[in-house]
Design a protein around this motif. Structure first.
Motif, PDB file in Angstrom:
ATOM      1  N   LEU A  35       0.827  -1.209   0.000  1.00  0.00           N
ATOM      2  CA  LEU A  35       0.000   0.000   0.000  1.00  0.00           C
ATOM      3  C   LEU A  35       0.861   1.259   0.000  1.00  0.00           C
ATOM      4  CD1 LEU A  35      -2.832  -1.098   2.445  1.00  0.00           C
ATOM      5  CD2 LEU A  35      -2.918  -1.000  -0.060  1.00  0.00           C
ATOM      6  N   LYS A  36       1.964   1.237   0.729  1.00  0.00           N
ATOM      7  CA  LYS A  36       2.890   2.371   0.713  1.00  0.00           C
ATOM      8  C   LYS A  36       3.504   2.561  -0.673  1.00  0.00           C
ATOM      9  CE  LYS A  36       4.425   2.111   5.509  1.00  0.00           C
ATOM     10  NZ  LYS A  36       5.576   1.778   6.381  1.00  0.00           N
ATOM     11  N   GLY A  37       3.650   1.451  -1.411  1.00  0.00           N
ATOM     12  CA  GLY A  37       4.246   1.492  -2.742  1.00  0.00           C
ATOM     13  C   GLY A  37       3.268   1.850  -3.845  1.00  0.00           C
ATOM     14  N   GLY A  38       2.049   2.236  -3.494  1.00  0.00           N
ATOM     15  CA  GLY A  38       1.098   2.687  -4.497  1.00  0.00           C
ATOM     16  C   GLY A  38       0.104   1.650  -4.986  1.00  0.00           C
ATOM     17  N   TRP A  39       0.134   0.447  -4.444  1.00  0.00           N
ATOM     18  CA  TRP A  39      -0.823  -0.583  -4.829  1.00  0.00           C
ATOM     19  C   TRP A  39      -2.175  -0.270  -4.189  1.00  0.00           C
ATOM     20  CZ3 TRP A  39       0.267  -4.496  -8.243  1.00  0.00           C
ATOM     21  CH2 TRP A  39       1.604  -4.661  -8.582  1.00  0.00           C
ATOM     22  N   VAL A  40      -3.260  -0.670  -4.855  1.00  0.00           N
ATOM     23  CA  VAL A  40      -4.617  -0.426  -4.382  1.00  0.00           C
ATOM     24  C   VAL A  40      -5.338  -1.770  -4.276  1.00  0.00           C
ATOM     25  CG1 VAL A  40      -6.811   0.692  -4.958  1.00  0.00           C
ATOM     26  CG2 VAL A  40      -4.664   1.809  -5.510  1.00  0.00           C
ATOM     27  N   VAL A  41      -6.094  -1.966  -3.205  1.00  0.00           N
ATOM     28  CA  VAL A  41      -6.870  -3.196  -3.016  1.00  0.00           C
ATOM     29  C   VAL A  41      -8.100  -3.135  -3.907  1.00  0.00           C
ATOM     30  CG1 VAL A  41      -8.206  -4.582  -1.380  1.00  0.00           C
ATOM     31  CG2 VAL A  41      -6.087  -3.478  -0.635  1.00  0.00           C
ATOM     32  N   VAL A  42      -8.299  -4.181  -4.740  1.00  0.00           N
ATOM     33  CA  VAL A  42      -9.484  -4.244  -5.591  1.00  0.00           C
ATOM     34  C   VAL A  42     -10.440  -5.353  -5.154  1.00  0.00           C
ATOM     35  CG1 VAL A  42      -8.444  -3.154  -7.603  1.00  0.00           C
ATOM     36  CG2 VAL A  42      -8.286  -5.620  -7.349  1.00  0.00           C
ATOM     37  N   MET A  43      -9.943  -6.297  -4.346  1.00  0.00           N
ATOM     38  CA  MET A  43     -10.796  -7.383  -3.874  1.00  0.00           C
ATOM     39  C   MET A  43     -10.104  -8.089  -2.716  1.00  0.00           C
ATOM     40  SD  MET A  43     -12.600 -10.402  -6.114  1.00  0.00           S
ATOM     41  CE  MET A  43     -11.205 -11.470  -6.340  1.00  0.00           C
ATOM     42  N   SER A  44     -10.881  -8.669  -1.811  1.00  0.00           N
ATOM     43  CA  SER A  44     -10.302  -9.465  -0.729  1.00  0.00           C
ATOM     44  C   SER A  44     -11.162 -10.696  -0.486  1.00  0.00           C
ATOM     45  CB  SER A  44     -10.172  -8.642   0.555  1.00  0.00           C
ATOM     46  OG  SER A  44     -11.440  -8.293   1.050  1.00  0.00           O
ATOM     47  N   ASN A  45     -10.511 -11.761  -0.035  1.00  0.00           N
ATOM     48  CA  ASN A  45     -11.187 -13.028   0.229  1.00  0.00           C
ATOM     49  C   ASN A  45     -10.572 -13.674   1.460  1.00  0.00           C
ATOM     50  OD1 ASN A  45     -12.697 -13.210  -2.369  1.00  0.00           O
ATOM     51  ND2 ASN A  45     -10.641 -13.251  -3.197  1.00  0.00           N
ATOM     52  N   PRO A  46     -11.395 -14.299   2.313  1.00  0.00           N
ATOM     53  CA  PRO A  46     -10.833 -15.037   3.443  1.00  0.00           C
ATOM     54  C   PRO A  46     -10.256 -16.368   2.962  1.00  0.00           C
ATOM     55  CG  PRO A  46     -13.212 -15.232   3.440  1.00  0.00           C
ATOM     56  CD  PRO A  46     -12.846 -14.280   2.320  1.00  0.00           C
ATOM     57  N   PHE A  47      -9.266 -16.873   3.686  1.00  0.00           N
ATOM     58  CA  PHE A  47      -8.750 -18.211   3.411  1.00  0.00           C
ATOM     59  C   PHE A  47      -8.434 -18.893   4.731  1.00  0.00           C
ATOM     60  CE2 PHE A  47      -4.900 -15.716   3.659  1.00  0.00           C
ATOM     61  CZ  PHE A  47      -3.977 -16.561   4.252  1.00  0.00           C
ATOM     62  N   ASP A  48      -8.403 -20.206   4.710  1.00  0.00           N
ATOM     63  CA  ASP A  48      -8.168 -20.999   5.917  1.00  0.00           C
ATOM     64  C   ASP A  48      -6.676 -21.191   6.139  1.00  0.00           C
ATOM     65  OD1 ASP A  48      -8.508 -22.644   8.100  1.00  0.00           O
ATOM     66  OD2 ASP A  48      -9.070 -24.395   6.912  1.00  0.00           O
ATOM     67  N   CYS A  49      -6.187 -20.792   7.317  1.00  0.00           N
ATOM     68  CA  CYS A  49      -4.772 -20.948   7.676  1.00  0.00           C
ATOM     69  C   CYS A  49      -4.515 -22.269   8.404  1.00  0.00           C
ATOM     70  CB  CYS A  49      -4.336 -19.813   8.603  1.00  0.00           C
ATOM     71  SG  CYS A  49      -4.289 -18.210   7.827  1.00  0.00           S
ATOM     72  N   GLY A  50      -5.553 -22.997   8.687  1.00  0.00           N
ATOM     73  CA  GLY A  50      -5.419 -24.225   9.472  1.00  0.00           C
ATOM     74  C   GLY A  50      -5.749 -23.954  10.932  1.00  0.00           C
ATOM     75  N   ASN A  51      -6.021 -24.989  11.672  1.00  0.00           N
ATOM     76  CA  ASN A  51      -6.374 -24.872  13.089  1.00  0.00           C
ATOM     77  C   ASN A  51      -7.543 -23.927  13.327  1.00  0.00           C
ATOM     78  OD1 ASN A  51      -4.299 -26.636  13.770  1.00  0.00           O
ATOM     79  ND2 ASN A  51      -2.834 -24.972  13.977  1.00  0.00           N
ATOM     80  N   GLY A  52      -8.427 -23.805  12.347  1.00  0.00           N
ATOM     81  CA  GLY A  52      -9.608 -22.964  12.488  1.00  0.00           C
ATOM     82  C   GLY A  52      -9.361 -21.479  12.361  1.00  0.00           C
ATOM     83  N   GLU A  53      -8.166 -21.069  12.005  1.00  0.00           N
ATOM     84  CA  GLU A  53      -7.860 -19.641  11.882  1.00  0.00           C
ATOM     85  C   GLU A  53      -7.991 -19.196  10.428  1.00  0.00           C
ATOM     86  OE1 GLU A  53      -5.163 -17.844  14.776  1.00  0.00           O
ATOM     87  OE2 GLU A  53      -4.078 -19.738  14.541  1.00  0.00           O
TER      88      GLU A  53
END
Length: 57
Positions: A25-43
């Motif tokens: 974000l500091k480098g000028g990138w912009v978020v256009v979409m986000s999605n959750p993902f499973d990290c394991g152990n329910g997190e």
């Protein structure tokens, strides 16, 4: 033309869970979409699709 990349953030117990996103974000990138993902152990983490205008040469 635009460039795209994917950056993931992780639950708090990970080392520097949001470092890559903050740097992008500091480098000028912009978020256009986000999605959750499973990290394991329910997190869950979040995967961000980032976009930035390509540098013209």
């Amino acid at each position: 033309m635009k460039q795209q990349k994917v950056v993931r953030t992780y639950p708090r117990k990970f080392i520097n869970p949001t470092l890559d996103l903050r740097e992008a974000l500091k480098g000028g990138w912009v978020v256009v979409m986000s999605n959750p993902f499973d990290c394991g152990n329910g997190e869950k983490g979040t995967e961000y699709i980032l976009e930035k205008a390509a540098v013209q040469k």
